[in-house]
Design a protein around this motif. Structure first.
Motif, PDB file in Angstrom:
ATOM      1  N   GLU A  44      36.300  42.737  45.682  1.00  0.00           N
ATOM      2  CA  GLU A  44      37.726  42.611  45.387  1.00  0.00           C
ATOM      3  C   GLU A  44      38.455  43.915  45.705  1.00  0.00           C
ATOM      4  OE1 GLU A  44      39.161  39.865  44.650  1.00  0.00           O
ATOM      5  OE2 GLU A  44      37.597  38.571  43.817  1.00  0.00           O
ATOM      6  N   GLU A  53      44.248  41.152  43.949  1.00  0.00           N
ATOM      7  CA  GLU A  53      42.849  41.515  44.215  1.00  0.00           C
ATOM      8  C   GLU A  53      42.431  42.673  43.297  1.00  0.00           C
ATOM      9  OE1 GLU A  53      41.688  39.216  45.645  1.00  0.00           O
ATOM     10  OE2 GLU A  53      42.832  38.563  47.385  1.00  0.00           O
ATOM     11  N   HIS A  84      41.696  41.096  40.085  1.00  0.00           N
ATOM     12  CA  HIS A  84      40.377  40.444  40.099  1.00  0.00           C
ATOM     13  C   HIS A  84      39.286  41.473  39.864  1.00  0.00           C
ATOM     14  CE1 HIS A  84      42.123  37.081  42.899  1.00  0.00           C
ATOM     15  NE2 HIS A  84      42.662  37.109  41.711  1.00  0.00           N
ATOM     16  N   VAL A 132      40.412  33.768  38.595  1.00  0.00           N
ATOM     17  CA  VAL A 132      40.383  34.266  39.973  1.00  0.00           C
ATOM     18  C   VAL A 132      40.642  33.123  40.960  1.00  0.00           C
ATOM     19  CG1 VAL A 132      38.858  35.227  41.741  1.00  0.00           C
ATOM     20  CG2 VAL A 132      38.935  36.281  39.482  1.00  0.00           C
ATOM     21  N   GLU A 177      43.213  32.779  44.034  1.00  0.00           N
ATOM     22  CA  GLU A 177      42.704  32.714  45.414  1.00  0.00           C
ATOM     23  C   GLU A 177      43.288  31.500  46.143  1.00  0.00           C
ATOM     24  OE1 GLU A 177      41.558  35.331  46.261  1.00  0.00           O
ATOM     25  OE2 GLU A 177      39.878  36.074  45.070  1.00  0.00           O
TER      26      GLU A 177
END
Ligand SMILES: [Fe+2]
Ligand SMILES: [Fe+2]
Lengths: 239, 334
Positions: free
Chosen positions: B54, B84, B87, B163, B167
């Motif tokens: 990530e 990101e 994450h 996540v 995504e």
């Protein structure tokens, strides 16, 4: 309605937000700690949101951002200063967020063309200001090294702060009157952080009001070259 | 191949039975539950590698933030790269529940003892690469990660739920970016096709080596950390992408790609595993740059982290007073 939009003021505030957002975006992938990747991006995104509203008041946001020459930008020289180390970035944030917060609080209280934007922005800038203040305290009152760096940064950027209080046509508020509140607020944070309030002039002969008139510093041209290159390489394309 | 540490005492045997029964019943293992050492080690390795991916994965896309061609795209890209980083935060926290701190894991990343997804060792050469990464790389990540939402380890499974939601935004935004280019000027269309040509095969490699060569698969499947084989997931991804490429008006760079009526799947050409192995070994186009940038950011930020720690230590009794009522941690994470 369009006829009454104070274009000069919309561009001045919009360019400030656009340019500082860009500088903060340069930190992404380089921040000193993962939490700051998130925090700096948050601030950059808030500023970009403000910039988009303000530039759209003045015209087409992308034409204004990507197709104007350097001399047509009216942002403060403070916000175009390179990131430097983290202390420079925080000093720039402290100076600018305090100013922006005071300004938007004032505009939000009125009923001018910027009142609606300011009502939202005042909340965002309160967070930006808090973030900068907390880091000023940590760095000023952290280690000897961080104290030294924060002190250097605060001093280095001080000469760009006077420009914030120059009048902006059509803004509908007296920017000069913000100076006292700004000095008190920034002074109080610096004192709590054990940092001296810089002593030099807040502006020199060259910097006084220069950014607002389209006179910028050398790094700004390179910043714009990078920002505008792709857009300009495909004239008329949409993205 | 990793196997569970042999139980030594009667107590351990009872714990092992409880653990096995919980896994068999699809119950979640939580941080305070007993777990075999090898299960813990496997999770730490996998979660760490995921977290590292990530944060390294921020670099190829952050490369385009300052050049994004419209303010709308710039905002989307900044928000994506920020996601990101988020994450990374969730995943390092999930690893912490297994007793390993973020500093230790970062140290292993920086010294090359832990890996990150090899896909991020490829360069982003044009703006279209941002779209190709969103569509293909985030798309492959989702295909890999959706089954992990049912992983036997609770904190990892819950991190994956958050996540995966983000995504899938990234995947749609990437697709939409490519669509705009594909329908744009001839120059933009060519840029999009070139990016897809370069990212397609590396994306297929994201699912890992073929099943008969996958080192950790069998035990991870038994532990319900892994739910589907590498080849199954790769096939699923190809089947998803083919119609999407068609709607994009772009081609996938594989002359062997065709629908196989009998299998009910698309056949695709052989993957160049030599390239895959080379990139993993460190010989990809950007391995050196990615890890160097990460180390530099970390080293150059050391004085900042030290200052924050020193400040917190000085004011540990009165932290709330100094942060306007928010704890240091909240301020840092805000
Ligand atoms: Fe991610
Ligand atoms: Fe993503």
């Amino acid at each position: 309605m369009t006829a009454t939009v104070p274009v000069t003021a919309a561009l001045a505030l919009g360019d400030d937000a656009l340019v500082l957002s860009h500088r903060l975006g340069e930190w992404m992938g380089h921040a000193p700690v993962l939490e700051e990747e998130v925090a700096l991006a948050n601030i950059a995104l808030d500023l970009l949101g403000q910039a988009r509203v303000l530039l759209s008041m003045a015209g087409d946001e992308d034409e204004l951002a990507y197709l104007r020459e350097e001399r047509a930008f009216s942002n403060l020289q403070l916000v175009e200063q390179p990131n430097g180390d983290f202390a420079h970035t925080i000093a720039r944030q402290l100076y600018f967020s305090t100013y922006q917060h005071l300004l938007y609080a004032e505009l939000a209280a009125g009923d001018g063309p910027f009142a609606a934007l300011a009502a939202k922005a005042v909340k965002e800038t309160a967070y930006h200001r808090d973030h900068a203040e907390q880091w000023t305290l940590r760095l000023g009152d952290g280690t000897d090294l961080s104290h030294q760096r924060m002190r250097t940064a605060c001093t280095a950027l001080w000469r760009f702060t006077g420009e914030m209080f120059q009048p902006v046509e059509g803004l509908g508020t007296d920017l000069g009157a913000l100076r006292t509140g700004w000095l008190e607020a920034v002074g109080a944070v610096l004192r709590r952080a054990g940092l001296p309030v810089p002593e030099g002039a807040q502006s020199g002969a060259w910097t006084a009001g220069a950014g607002r008139q389209g006179l910028h510093t050398e790094p700004f041209g390179r910043m714009l070259a990078e920002m505008q290159h792709l857009h300009r390489s495909h004239p008329g394309a949409s993205w | 191949m990793a196997t569970a540490t042999a139980p030594r005492t009667a107590d351990d045997e009872a714990y092992q039975r409880t653990f096995d029964a919980a896994v068999a019943a699809d119950e979640r293992i939580e941080p305070r539950d007993w777990m075999p050492d090898a299960y813990r080690a496997t999770l730490v390795r996998q979660i760490a590698q995921h977290a590292h991916s990530e944060i390294i994965g921020m670099q190829p896309e952050a490369n385009w933030i300052t050049r994004a061609p419209s303010l709308r795209r710039k905002a989307i890209l900044m928000a994506k790269v920020q996601d990101e980083a988020g994450h990374g935060l969730y995943l390092y926290s999930a690893a912490e529940t297994l007793g390993v701190g973020r500093d230790e894991l970062l140290d292993k990343l920086h010294s090359g003892r832990q890996k990150y997804s090899s896909i991020f060792n490829y360069p982003t050469l044009t703006w279209a690469d941002v779209g190709a990464i969103g569509w293909l790389v985030d798309g492959a990540a989702i295909t890999n990660q959706v089954p992990l939402c049912r992983c036997s380890y609770g904190p990892y499974a819950r991190a994956m739920v958050r996540v995966c939601k983000e995504e899938s935004f990234h995947q749609r935004q990437g697709y939409e970016l490519l669509l705009a280019l594909s329908r744009g000027t001839p120059g933009q269309h060519a840029m999009a096709q070139d990016a897809v040509d370069r990212w397609w095969w590396p994306s297929l490699m994201m699912f890992g080596p073929p099943d008969d060569e996958s080192a950790h698969s069998a035990q991870s499947t038994a532990w319900k950390i892994k739910r589907h084989s590498n080849d199954e997931l790769r096939q699923r991804f190809v089947d998803i992408c083919v119609p999407q490429a068609k709607s994009l008006g772009l081609t996938l760079p594989d002359p062997d790609l065709r629908w196989n009526e009998e299998r009910g799947h698309h056949d695709f050409g052989p993957i160049d595993w030599t390239e895959f192995k080379e990139v993993i070994k460190g010989n990809g186009p950007c391995n050196e740059e990615r890890i160097t940038q990460r180390r530099r950011a970390h080293d150059e930020g050391a004085w900042v982290r030290e200052a924050a720690a020193a400040h917190a230590a000085k004011h540990s009794g009165t932290a709330a007073a100094h942060t306007g009522g928010r704890t240091e941690k909240e301020v840092g994470q805000a």
